[in-house]
Design an enzyme around this catalytic site. Structure first.
Site, PDB file in Angstrom:
ATOM      1  CG  ASP A  93      36.297   4.846  70.843  1.00 10.56           C
ATOM      2  OD1 ASP A  93      37.490   4.541  70.707  1.00 10.56           O
ATOM      3  OD2 ASP A  93      35.377   4.030  70.996  1.00 10.56           O
ATOM      4  CD  GLU A 157      39.486  -0.447  72.356  1.00 15.14           C
ATOM      5  OE1 GLU A 157      39.744  -1.551  72.763  1.00 15.14           O
ATOM      6  OE2 GLU A 157      38.881   0.235  73.144  1.00 15.14           O
ATOM      7  CG  ASP A 184      44.268   1.395  74.908  1.00 12.23           C
ATOM      8  OD1 ASP A 184      43.817   2.156  75.695  1.00 12.23           O
ATOM      9  OD2 ASP A 184      43.286   0.772  74.102  1.00 12.23           O
ATOM     10  CG  HIS A 217      -1.770 -10.698  90.903  1.00 15.74           C
ATOM     11  ND1 HIS A 217      -1.040 -11.337  91.953  1.00 15.74           N
ATOM     12  CD2 HIS A 217      -2.168  -9.565  91.259  1.00 15.74           C
ATOM     13  CE1 HIS A 217      -1.774 -10.772  93.059  1.00 15.74           C
ATOM     14  NE2 HIS A 217      -2.259  -9.513  92.747  1.00 15.74           N
ATOM     15  CG  HIS A 431      36.073   0.903  80.818  1.00  8.39           C
ATOM     16  ND1 HIS A 431      35.898  -0.001  80.327  1.00  8.39           N
ATOM     17  CD2 HIS A 431      37.234   1.461  79.993  1.00  8.39           C
ATOM     18  CE1 HIS A 431      36.349  -0.287  79.039  1.00  8.39           C
ATOM     19  NE2 HIS A 431      37.225   0.774  79.046  1.00  8.39           N
TER      20      HIS A 431
END
Ligand code: BES
Ligand code: MN
Ligand code: MN
Length: 463
Positions: A93, A157, A184, A217, A431
């Site tokens: 994944d 993972e 990894d 508000h 990432h």
């Protein structure tokens, strides 16, 4: 080690390297994003695809085991039950690809530029997982596999491996092994390889701060009613002191004091702070006083806000005093810290921080424990010899800042050491937009891993 065998490996890799890269390219086309339900079908088809590929390299008992989430893809080759067994772990994944507009080429249309392949998952972890699979192909197809091998590749993972622990505990004999081998992580550079000897643990929480029972508000009520975004910002700001230390009570209680010897070793690693800053286009680094950049990202714990939201964020201006504010906060942990304990300490601290004018809720997410590989283990020694054989330089042991939460669980349940033999670079943009993996790194991995099998088997026999 015998030249004959290494020549066989080299010749096989030379002959098949283009096809191996094409296969990786095909894998990278599948958007197996585990975090986003919109991609669920793609994650399942990635598992199916991988099942076929494991069969093709010559593995047996290949199966994509169903779980409550995404499948566990498994395969093995047992040549002799009396020989050692290597369990390879990886994940198929990937992280979500957004923000899409920052990619030079689309994340799931892999292209090679400057000798690097660009795609989401190129390094984390498809490229690295697949180099392990291709190394097994080299060993099986040249009939030089020296020991037994098992492969377990999961699809969750990046979302916390929720179903892995149950699977491992229910299948301890299927997965029994002498060492766990994982690609990894990253290494220092082409010239100076390194092996990851530590991973940080992780505590991850989401916080919600509630002020008034509805959006107000900001003119009518502003100044008199607590604004949860203002309050949350103050609370977050107070989580570090002026020396960059985390202020959560008890946070450092269990933190290991790393020996002067190990700190010296880290200080001698070839690391250029100037290059680091240039690469990130920052003027200065920051962090805990008294520690170097490498130390801050490996042997020290951290606390970071990963996301913060609330109120009006649409076009133009809306004068609103919001009812709620939220943040996601991660804490990276070092050896002897425990993720559950840290999550508890954080929760208590955060609740005490809140003024009476707001309510806070802390929701824990997945966590994980830190891990360390002893450098005097056979597992580490075999990895070191393997890298030395193909890089011509002894790798240095380095701890990494990232987390692979299942490592400590694997070690506990299977009773084996883990070797983190990573071939990525920190600059591979995992990432991030434009994630990539060097072709050199991919091939170097396929070249190096068979040596690990060889040396591990040999050292194990001698032991
Ligand atoms: N491969 C990474 C972990 C990693 C990256 C270790 C770089 C060392 C160097 C892994 O896929 C990952 O991203 N882990 C997550 C944790 C998980 C629970 C989402 C992380 O570290 O954020
Ligand atoms: Mn990964
Ligand atoms: Mn990752």
């Amino acid at each position: 080690m015998e030249n004959q065998q290494t020549n066989l490996w080299k010749a096989y890799l030379d002959k098949h390297k283009d096809r191996m890269l094409e296969e990786l390219t095909d894998i990278l086309k599948i958007p197996s994003v585990s975090a986003d339900p919109a991609y669920a079908n793609e994650v399942f088809s990635m598992a199916k695809d991988l099942e076929n590929r494991l069969t093709k390299v010559g593995l047996e008992k290949v199966c994509a085991y169903d779980t409550a989430g995404f499948p566990m893809v498994y395969g093995q080759k047992i040549i002799d039950p009396n020989l050692p067994t290597i369990l390879v772990y990886g994940h198929y994944d990937v992280q979500p690809a957004d923000p899409l507009e920052l990619w030079t080429s689309p994340p799931f249309e892999p292209v090679t530029r400057d000798e690097k392949i660009y795609a989401r998952g190129a390094c984390d972890d498809k490229g690295q997982m697949y180099l392990q699979v291709k190394a097994i192909e080299v060993l099986i197809q040249t009939e030089t596999l020296p020991c037994n091998v098992k492969v377990l590749i999961e699809g969750e993972e990046e979302v916390g491996s929720a179903n892995l622990e149950d699977f491992v505990r229910a299948n301890t004999s299927l997965l029994s092994c002498d060492v766990i081998l994982i690609s990894d992580t990253a290494m220092l550079s082409k010239e100076q390889p390194s092996i990851t000897t530590g991973l940080r643990g992780l505590s991850y929480v989401e916080v919600e701060v509630t002020g008034p029972n509805r959006d107000l508000h900001s003119g009518v009520y502003g100044g008199a009613v607590a604004n949860p975004i203002n309050v949350l910002s103050q609370m977050i700001a107070s989580l570090h002191d002026e020396e960059g230390r985390i202020t959560v009570d008890g946070f450092y209680d269990d933190v290991e004091d790393v020996s002067a010897q190990e700190r010296d070793l880290m200080a001698s690693a070839p690391f250029s702070l100037e290059d680091y800053k240039d690469h990130l286009e920052i003027q200065a680094v920051q962090g805990e006083k008294g520690f170097s950049t490498l130390e801050r990202t490996s042997i020290r714990p951290t606390l970071d806000v990963n996301g913060i939201w609330g109120g009006y964020i649409g076009e133009g201006a809306k004068t609103v005093l919001p009812s709620k504010a939220y943040a996601k906060i991660s804490m990276r942990l070092v050896p002897y810290q425990n993720s559950e304990k840290i999550t508890e300490l954080f929760t208590k601290h955060f609740q005490l921080l809140a003024p009476n004018s707001v309510k806070v809720k802390v929701t824990p997410h997945h966590g994980g424990e830190p891990a360390v590989t002893p450098v005097n283990s056979i597992a580490y020694q075999a990895a070191s010899q393997a890298m030395e054989a193909t890089f011509g330089v002894t790798p240095i042991p380095l701890r990494s800042g990232g987390s692979i939460p299942i490592v400590s669980m694997f070690e506990e349940v299977l009773g084996a050491n883990t070797v983190l033999l990573g071939f990525g670079f920190d600059s591979d943009a995992i990432h991030s937009p434009n994630e990539h993996f060097g072709l050199w790194n991919f091939y170097k991995g396929i070249e190096t891993v068979p040596y690990f099998y060889h040396y591990f088997t040999q050292l194990k026999k001698q032991a």
